[in-house]
Design an enzyme around this catalytic site. Structure first.
Site, PDB file in Angstrom:
ATOM      1  N   HIS A  55       0.826  -1.193   0.068  1.00  0.00           N
ATOM      2  CA  HIS A  55       0.022  -0.019   0.035  1.00  0.00           C
ATOM      3  C   HIS A  55       0.887   1.213   0.022  1.00  0.00           C
ATOM      4  O   HIS A  55       2.157   1.138   0.464  1.00  0.00           O
ATOM      5  CB  HIS A  55      -0.818  -0.100   1.182  1.00  0.00           C
TER       6      HIS A  55
HETATM    7  P1  TYD Z   1      -1.486  -2.714   7.706  1.00  0.00           P
HETATM    8  O1  TYD Z   1      -1.138  -1.410   7.902  1.00  0.00           O
HETATM    9  O2  TYD Z   1      -2.123  -2.904   6.464  1.00  0.00           O
HETATM   10  O3  TYD Z   1      -0.513  -3.580   7.870  1.00  0.00           O
HETATM   11  P2  TYD Z   1       0.902  -3.980   7.023  1.00  0.00           P
HETATM   12  O4  TYD Z   1       1.209  -2.843   5.988  1.00  0.00           O
HETATM   13  O5  TYD Z   1       2.279  -3.985   8.183  1.00  0.00           O
HETATM   14  O6  TYD Z   1       1.040  -5.271   6.364  1.00  0.00           O
HETATM   15  O7  TYD Z   1      -2.556  -3.266   8.773  1.00  0.00           O
HETATM   16  C1  TYD Z   1      -2.831  -4.424   9.130  1.00  0.00           C
HETATM   17  C2  TYD Z   1      -4.193  -4.274   9.743  1.00  0.00           C
HETATM   18  O8  TYD Z   1      -3.894  -3.708  11.127  1.00  0.00           O
HETATM   19  C3  TYD Z   1      -5.132  -3.388   9.197  1.00  0.00           C
HETATM   20  O9  TYD Z   1      -6.588  -4.122   9.592  1.00  0.00           O
HETATM   21  C4  TYD Z   1      -5.444  -2.253  10.060  1.00  0.00           C
HETATM   22  C5  TYD Z   1      -4.732  -2.745  11.246  1.00  0.00           C
HETATM   23  N1  TYD Z   1      -3.791  -1.819  12.121  1.00  0.00           N
HETATM   24  C6  TYD Z   1      -4.297  -0.950  13.142  1.00  0.00           C
HETATM   25  O10 TYD Z   1      -5.608  -1.252  13.738  1.00  0.00           O
HETATM   26  N2  TYD Z   1      -3.558   0.074  13.700  1.00  0.00           N
HETATM   27  C7  TYD Z   1      -2.321   0.331  13.254  1.00  0.00           C
HETATM   28  O11 TYD Z   1      -1.736   1.463  13.662  1.00  0.00           O
HETATM   29  C8  TYD Z   1      -1.964  -0.329  11.940  1.00  0.00           C
HETATM   30  C9  TYD Z   1      -0.689  -0.040  11.326  1.00  0.00           C
HETATM   31  C10 TYD Z   1      -2.737  -1.235  11.507  1.00  0.00           C
END
Ligand code: TYD
Length: 139
Positions: A55
């Site tokens: 993303h």
């Molecule tokens: P995401 O940012 O997509 O993870 P990564 O980029 O590390 O693969 O987040 C994964 C899940 O966690 C998504 O459902 C949102 C949640 N999340 C939170 O609730 N709080 C946060 O601070 C972050 C970064 C993610």
């Protein structure tokens, strides 16, 4: 700060206080990281072969640090793509707005600390690569 020729991305060399008792690295908001810190989170227990990220963010600024172990960060500003391997706890990867990132090749026991400029907000994410490419010239 070390330039890596990618828009809104660079390496931050964090200070190291070397000591025979163990080394110490500090991170200060608006100083070692160039933004006010609103949130930190960390990735750990990442199974081998798993990828994270996939993303971009519209406005969020982040610094990623391999506190333990190693992993690769593929960063893409819409023009250029680069792979940065993070494996030192005194090396931060700054990623600003509108940079697509993928995290992969996590070593066993890797811990990725993320320092972020804002609280979590799903509306700040761009999770579709084609949508990112359609918008990457606007920041
Ligand atoms: P995401 O940012 O997509 O993870 P990564 O980029 O590390 O693969 O987040 C994964 C899940 O966690 C998504 O459902 C949102 C949640 N999340 C939170 O609730 N709080 C946060 O601070 C972050 C970064 C993610």
């Amino acid at each position: 700060m070390t330039s890596i020729a990618l828009k809104n991305c660079w390496i931050i060399d964090l200070p190291v206080i070397r000591d025979p008792r163990g080394n110490l690295t500090s991170i200060e908001a608006n100083n070692t990281v160039p933004f006010p810190i609103s949130r930190t989170y960390y990735l750990y227990d990442v199974p081998a072969g798993t990828e994270r990220g996939g993303h971009a963010h519209k406005t969020l600024q982040q610094v990623l640090i391999a506190l333990s172990g190693s992993f690769d960060v593929i960063i893409n500003d819409g023009q250029t793509e680069k792979k940065e391997t993070l494996n030192r706890p005194y090396c931060g990867l700054y990623i600003g707005p509108m940079v697509w990132r993928e995290l992969k090749n996590f070593s066993s026991g890797a811990v990725c600390l993320v320092i972020a400029s804002k609280h979590y907000a799903e509306e700040d994410y761009i999770r579709n690569y084609n949508q990112f490419r359609a918008n990457d010239g606007k920041n």
